[in-house]
Design a protein around this motif. Structure first.
Motif, PDB file in Angstrom:
ATOM      1  N   PHE A 156       0.844  -1.191   0.000  1.00 36.20           N
ATOM      2  CA  PHE A 156       0.000   0.000   0.000  1.00 36.20           C
ATOM      3  C   PHE A 156       0.880   1.241   0.000  1.00 36.20           C
ATOM      4  CE2 PHE A 156      -2.481  -3.326   2.045  1.00 36.20           C
ATOM      5  CZ  PHE A 156      -3.698  -3.235   1.370  1.00 36.20           C
ATOM      6  N   PRO A 157       0.356   2.374  -0.467  1.00 31.22           N
ATOM      7  CA  PRO A 157       1.134   3.625  -0.436  1.00 31.22           C
ATOM      8  C   PRO A 157       1.324   4.119   0.994  1.00 31.22           C
ATOM      9  CG  PRO A 157      -1.115   4.034  -1.178  1.00 31.22           C
ATOM     10  CD  PRO A 157      -0.960   2.553  -1.101  1.00 31.22           C
ATOM     11  N   VAL A 158       2.389   4.864   1.187  1.00 29.86           N
ATOM     12  CA  VAL A 158       2.692   5.395   2.522  1.00 29.86           C
ATOM     13  C   VAL A 158       1.696   6.471   2.929  1.00 29.86           C
ATOM     14  CG1 VAL A 158       4.429   6.601   3.909  1.00 29.86           C
ATOM     15  CG2 VAL A 158       5.119   4.841   2.270  1.00 29.86           C
ATOM     16  N   GLY A 159       1.212   7.241   1.983  1.00 32.09           N
ATOM     17  CA  GLY A 159       0.263   8.301   2.299  1.00 32.09           C
ATOM     18  C   GLY A 159      -0.363   8.856   1.042  1.00 32.09           C
ATOM     19  N   GLY A 160      -1.297   9.764   1.219  1.00 33.12           N
ATOM     20  CA  GLY A 160      -1.971  10.387   0.096  1.00 33.12           C
ATOM     21  C   GLY A 160      -3.399   9.912  -0.045  1.00 33.12           C
ATOM     22  N   SER A 166     -11.078   4.066  -7.313  1.00 32.43           N
ATOM     23  CA  SER A 166     -10.352   2.838  -6.958  1.00 32.43           C
ATOM     24  C   SER A 166      -9.053   3.161  -6.233  1.00 32.43           C
ATOM     25  CB  SER A 166     -10.065   2.010  -8.217  1.00 32.43           C
ATOM     26  OG  SER A 166      -9.281   2.754  -9.149  1.00 32.43           O
ATOM     27  N   GLN A 167      -8.390   4.239  -6.639  1.00 29.09           N
ATOM     28  CA  GLN A 167      -7.180   4.661  -5.928  1.00 29.09           C
ATOM     29  C   GLN A 167      -7.510   5.163  -4.531  1.00 29.09           C
ATOM     30  OE1 GLN A 167      -5.252   7.571  -8.457  1.00 29.09           O
ATOM     31  NE2 GLN A 167      -4.165   5.995  -9.640  1.00 29.09           N
ATOM     32  N   HIS A 168      -8.642   5.852  -4.399  1.00 24.70           N
ATOM     33  CA  HIS A 168      -9.056   6.301  -3.069  1.00 24.70           C
ATOM     34  C   HIS A 168      -9.184   5.109  -2.119  1.00 24.70           C
ATOM     35  CE1 HIS A 168      -9.486  10.069  -4.916  1.00 24.70           C
ATOM     36  NE2 HIS A 168     -10.786  10.079  -5.158  1.00 24.70           N
ATOM     37  N   LEU A 169      -9.838   4.045  -2.593  1.00 27.87           N
ATOM     38  CA  LEU A 169     -10.022   2.857  -1.756  1.00 27.87           C
ATOM     39  C   LEU A 169      -8.683   2.210  -1.409  1.00 27.87           C
ATOM     40  CD1 LEU A 169     -13.143   1.177  -3.415  1.00 27.87           C
ATOM     41  CD2 LEU A 169     -13.064   2.693  -1.428  1.00 27.87           C
ATOM     42  N   TRP A 170      -7.754   2.225  -2.354  1.00 25.79           N
ATOM     43  CA  TRP A 170      -6.438   1.639  -2.115  1.00 25.79           C
ATOM     44  C   TRP A 170      -5.643   2.482  -1.118  1.00 25.79           C
ATOM     45  CZ3 TRP A 170      -1.555   2.349  -5.405  1.00 25.79           C
ATOM     46  CH2 TRP A 170      -0.561   1.432  -5.021  1.00 25.79           C
ATOM     47  N   TYR A 171      -5.629   3.783  -1.335  1.00 26.67           N
ATOM     48  CA  TYR A 171      -4.870   4.671  -0.450  1.00 26.67           C
ATOM     49  C   TYR A 171      -5.462   4.713   0.963  1.00 26.67           C
ATOM     50  CZ  TYR A 171      -1.779   6.811  -3.974  1.00 26.67           C
ATOM     51  OH  TYR A 171      -0.796   7.043  -4.909  1.00 26.67           O
ATOM     52  N   GLN A 250      -3.495  12.775   9.729  1.00 25.00           N
ATOM     53  CA  GLN A 250      -2.147  13.313   9.844  1.00 25.00           C
ATOM     54  C   GLN A 250      -1.104  12.223   9.667  1.00 25.00           C
ATOM     55  OE1 GLN A 250      -2.789  16.677   9.409  1.00 25.00           O
ATOM     56  NE2 GLN A 250      -1.013  16.891  10.713  1.00 25.00           N
ATOM     57  N   VAL A 251      -1.366  11.047  10.245  1.00 27.29           N
ATOM     58  CA  VAL A 251      -0.412   9.940  10.161  1.00 27.29           C
ATOM     59  C   VAL A 251      -0.216   9.504   8.714  1.00 27.29           C
ATOM     60  CG1 VAL A 251       0.036   7.551  10.856  1.00 27.29           C
ATOM     61  CG2 VAL A 251      -0.968   9.154  12.495  1.00 27.29           C
ATOM     62  N   PHE A 252      -1.322   9.471   7.944  1.00 27.95           N
ATOM     63  CA  PHE A 252      -1.273   8.966   6.579  1.00 27.95           C
ATOM     64  C   PHE A 252      -1.275  10.077   5.527  1.00 27.95           C
ATOM     65  CE2 PHE A 252      -2.797   5.391   9.035  1.00 27.95           C
ATOM     66  CZ  PHE A 252      -2.184   4.294   8.440  1.00 27.95           C
ATOM     67  N   ALA A 253      -1.097  11.322   5.947  1.00 32.53           N
ATOM     68  CA  ALA A 253      -1.031  12.466   5.014  1.00 32.53           C
ATOM     69  C   ALA A 253      -2.235  12.503   4.082  1.00 32.53           C
ATOM     70  CB  ALA A 253       0.268  12.416   4.209  1.00 32.53           C
ATOM     71  N   ILE A 254      -3.438  12.407   4.664  1.00 34.87           N
ATOM     72  CA  ILE A 254      -4.675  12.432   3.888  1.00 34.87           C
ATOM     73  C   ILE A 254      -5.221  13.861   3.891  1.00 34.87           C
ATOM     74  CG2 ILE A 254      -7.032  11.530   3.749  1.00 34.87           C
ATOM     75  CD1 ILE A 254      -6.004   9.059   5.247  1.00 34.87           C
ATOM     76  N   LEU A 261      -7.608  21.049   9.966  1.00 32.44           N
ATOM     77  CA  LEU A 261      -7.738  21.488  11.358  1.00 32.44           C
ATOM     78  C   LEU A 261      -6.374  21.726  11.999  1.00 32.44           C
ATOM     79  CD1 LEU A 261      -9.537  21.988  13.855  1.00 32.44           C
ATOM     80  CD2 LEU A 261      -9.329  19.555  14.369  1.00 32.44           C
ATOM     81  N   ILE A 262      -5.459  20.767  11.854  1.00 28.87           N
ATOM     82  CA  ILE A 262      -4.140  20.900  12.475  1.00 28.87           C
ATOM     83  C   ILE A 262      -3.403  22.104  11.910  1.00 28.87           C
ATOM     84  CG2 ILE A 262      -1.928  19.779  12.874  1.00 28.87           C
ATOM     85  CD1 ILE A 262      -4.295  18.519  14.362  1.00 28.87           C
ATOM     86  N   GLY A 263      -3.435  22.255  10.595  1.00 26.76           N
ATOM     87  CA  GLY A 263      -2.765  23.403   9.977  1.00 26.76           C
ATOM     88  C   GLY A 263      -3.368  24.722  10.417  1.00 26.76           C
ATOM     89  N   SER A 264      -4.691  24.748  10.574  1.00 25.30           N
ATOM     90  CA  SER A 264      -5.365  25.984  10.983  1.00 25.30           C
ATOM     91  C   SER A 264      -5.057  26.328  12.436  1.00 25.30           C
ATOM     92  CB  SER A 264      -6.880  25.841  10.797  1.00 25.30           C
ATOM     93  OG  SER A 264      -7.199  25.602   9.439  1.00 25.30           O
ATOM     94  N   ILE A 265      -4.946  25.313  13.291  1.00 23.94           N
ATOM     95  CA  ILE A 265      -4.586  25.563  14.696  1.00 23.94           C
ATOM     96  C   ILE A 265      -3.187  26.153  14.775  1.00 23.94           C
ATOM     97  CG2 ILE A 265      -4.055  24.441  16.899  1.00 23.94           C
ATOM     98  CD1 ILE A 265      -6.335  22.492  16.337  1.00 23.94           C
ATOM     99  N   GLN A 266      -2.260  25.588  14.016  1.00 27.51           N
ATOM    100  CA  GLN A 266      -0.880  26.079  14.041  1.00 27.51           C
ATOM    101  C   GLN A 266      -0.785  27.515  13.527  1.00 27.51           C
ATOM    102  OE1 GLN A 266       1.012  23.058  11.658  1.00 27.51           O
ATOM    103  NE2 GLN A 266       1.371  21.701  13.396  1.00 27.51           N
ATOM    104  N   ALA A 267      -1.665  27.872  12.581  1.00 31.98           N
ATOM    105  CA  ALA A 267      -1.639  29.219  12.004  1.00 31.98           C
ATOM    106  C   ALA A 267      -2.557  30.193  12.741  1.00 31.98           C
ATOM    107  CB  ALA A 267      -2.034  29.153  10.530  1.00 31.98           C
ATOM    108  N   ARG A 268      -3.218  29.731  13.804  1.00 33.53           N
ATOM    109  CA  ARG A 268      -4.194  30.552  14.551  1.00 33.53           C
ATOM    110  C   ARG A 268      -5.296  31.050  13.623  1.00 33.53           C
ATOM    111  NH1 ARG A 268      -0.469  28.755  17.003  1.00 33.53           N
ATOM    112  NH2 ARG A 268       0.495  29.544  18.912  1.00 33.53           N
ATOM    113  N   ASP A 269      -5.695  30.192  12.693  1.00 31.74           N
ATOM    114  CA  ASP A 269      -6.742  30.538  11.723  1.00 31.74           C
ATOM    115  C   ASP A 269      -8.100  30.218  12.355  1.00 31.74           C
ATOM    116  OD1 ASP A 269      -8.370  30.961   9.549  1.00 31.74           O
ATOM    117  OD2 ASP A 269      -7.139  29.854   8.134  1.00 31.74           O
ATOM    118  N   PHE A 270      -8.623  31.153  13.164  1.00 32.21           N
ATOM    119  CA  PHE A 270      -9.839  30.932  13.937  1.00 32.21           C
ATOM    120  C   PHE A 270     -11.033  30.492  13.089  1.00 32.21           C
ATOM    121  CE2 PHE A 270      -8.730  33.747  17.874  1.00 32.21           C
ATOM    122  CZ  PHE A 270      -7.723  32.857  18.172  1.00 32.21           C
ATOM    123  N   PRO A 271     -11.344  31.185  11.982  1.00 29.10           N
ATOM    124  CA  PRO A 271     -12.522  30.781  11.199  1.00 29.10           C
ATOM    125  C   PRO A 271     -12.445  29.341  10.695  1.00 29.10           C
ATOM    126  CG  PRO A 271     -11.813  32.977  10.562  1.00 29.10           C
ATOM    127  CD  PRO A 271     -10.741  32.428  11.445  1.00 29.10           C
TER     128      PRO A 271
END
Length: 310
Positions: A156-160, A166-171, A250-254, A261-271
């Motif tokens: 299986f792919p590492v992430g993405g 069909s690729q969605h189901l595989w990833y 986050q673990v699988f880079a999806i 959410l994680i990126g927005s928290i780090q950037a203080r992107d409240f909305p």
């Protein structure tokens, strides 16, 4: 009625989401300005974004925007938050649905296998699964699956996420399996217990006396009636799956709501944080209502207008 009760719950969700987001330390204006941040520029940008107003005033604006279908403008992406969320929602919902399917594929056969020989070797073997499964954190299971099946065997792919369905189901297989493994122990324990109760019932004994057995007995009498008490447990854990996806993505880079959410928290992107948290909370409430509806379809004796304790 549970559907009516969901209205004040949804309102309470908006309060909790708003307050929790504003407890995130740091000033979004400072994060946006970066090295160019000066007291004057921070004050001007804060006023432009409405951050200089009191929390009650900001909350009223937040509610007014929700009522008009406007979740605000992302500080980081400089685009509509609603469009950002709608782009990520299909990814997260597909992951949740995939996890539910795998969860049922794992839980139903193991529960039936254990209940068919209560107290036997197979029953004891299956009963160990919840004890082991509940002790493994989701992210650890995900990392182990990555190391073995993606890095080691390269199956299986590492992430993405892929491009086609069909690729969605595989990833998404490994992340969905990770979530299914984390929830299956609870479902197995509940479903096994329900099956044992059904197998000891009078109507099953009557069916056996009439010659019913094997798959016909299991599908026609045991499974349908055993599923009814387990529906509420499944519904609660589907809500739990939604929260779990935020970490597993986050673990699988999806590129789903979790990464947003994680990126927005780090950037203080409240909305953006508010929008993702609001969607997840409302989705959990909706799952609770849907669970009650499914429960009444499986067991018409239950009155949905009186069933508010599940």
């Amino acid at each position: 009625m549970r559907i009516v009760q969901a209205v004040p719950v949804a309102f309470g969700v908006t309060v909790v989401v708003f307050l929790l987001v504003h407890l995130i330390p740091g000033n979004p204006a400072e994060s946006i300005l970066g090295a160019q941040a000066t007291p004057a520029r921070v004050a001007a940008l804060s006023k432009q974004m409405g951050l200089d107003e009191s929390l009650p005033q900001q909350y009223l604006h937040f509610l007014d925007n929700i009522a008009h279908g406007n979740l605000g403008q992302s500080y980081t992406y400089q685009t509509s938050v609603l469009s950002l969320v709608l782009q990520r929602v299909p990814v997260t919902l597909l992951l949740v649905l995939y996890s539910v399917v795998l969860m049922l594929i794992i839980s139903v056969p193991l529960s039936a296998w254990a209940a068919s020989r209560p107290g036997g070797a197979r029953d004891h073997a299956v009963r160990v699964v919840p004890l082991v499964g509940l002790g493994m954190p989701q992210f650890w299971v995900g990392v182990m699956l990555l190391l073995v099946f993606a890095v080691g065997f390269k199956w299986f792919p590492v992430g993405g996420y892929g491009q086609t369905f069909s690729q969605h189901l595989w990833y998404l297989f490994l992340p969905a399996l990770t979530l299914a493994i984390s929830v299956s122990p609870v479902i197995i324990r509940s479903l096994r217990s329900s099956m044992l109760n059904v197998l000891e019932s009078d109507y099953v004994a009557t069916a056996r006396s009439k010659g019913a057995g094997g798959w016909s007995l299991f599908s026609g009498h045991v499974l349908r009636n055993a599923v009814i008490p387990a529906v509420s447990i499944v519904g609660v854990n589907v809500g739990y799956l939604v929260g779990g996806t935020l970490v597993i993505e986050q673990v699988f880079a999806i590129p789903g709501l979790g990464s947003l959410l994680i990126g927005s928290i780090q950037a203080r992107d409240f909305p953006s944080v508010q929008a993702v948290a609001l969607f997840v909370a409302v989705f959990v409430v909706a799952v609770g209502v849907l669970t009650d509806i499914v429960y009444t379809l499986l067991d018409p004796r239950v009155d949905l207008t009186r069933r508010g304790d599940v």
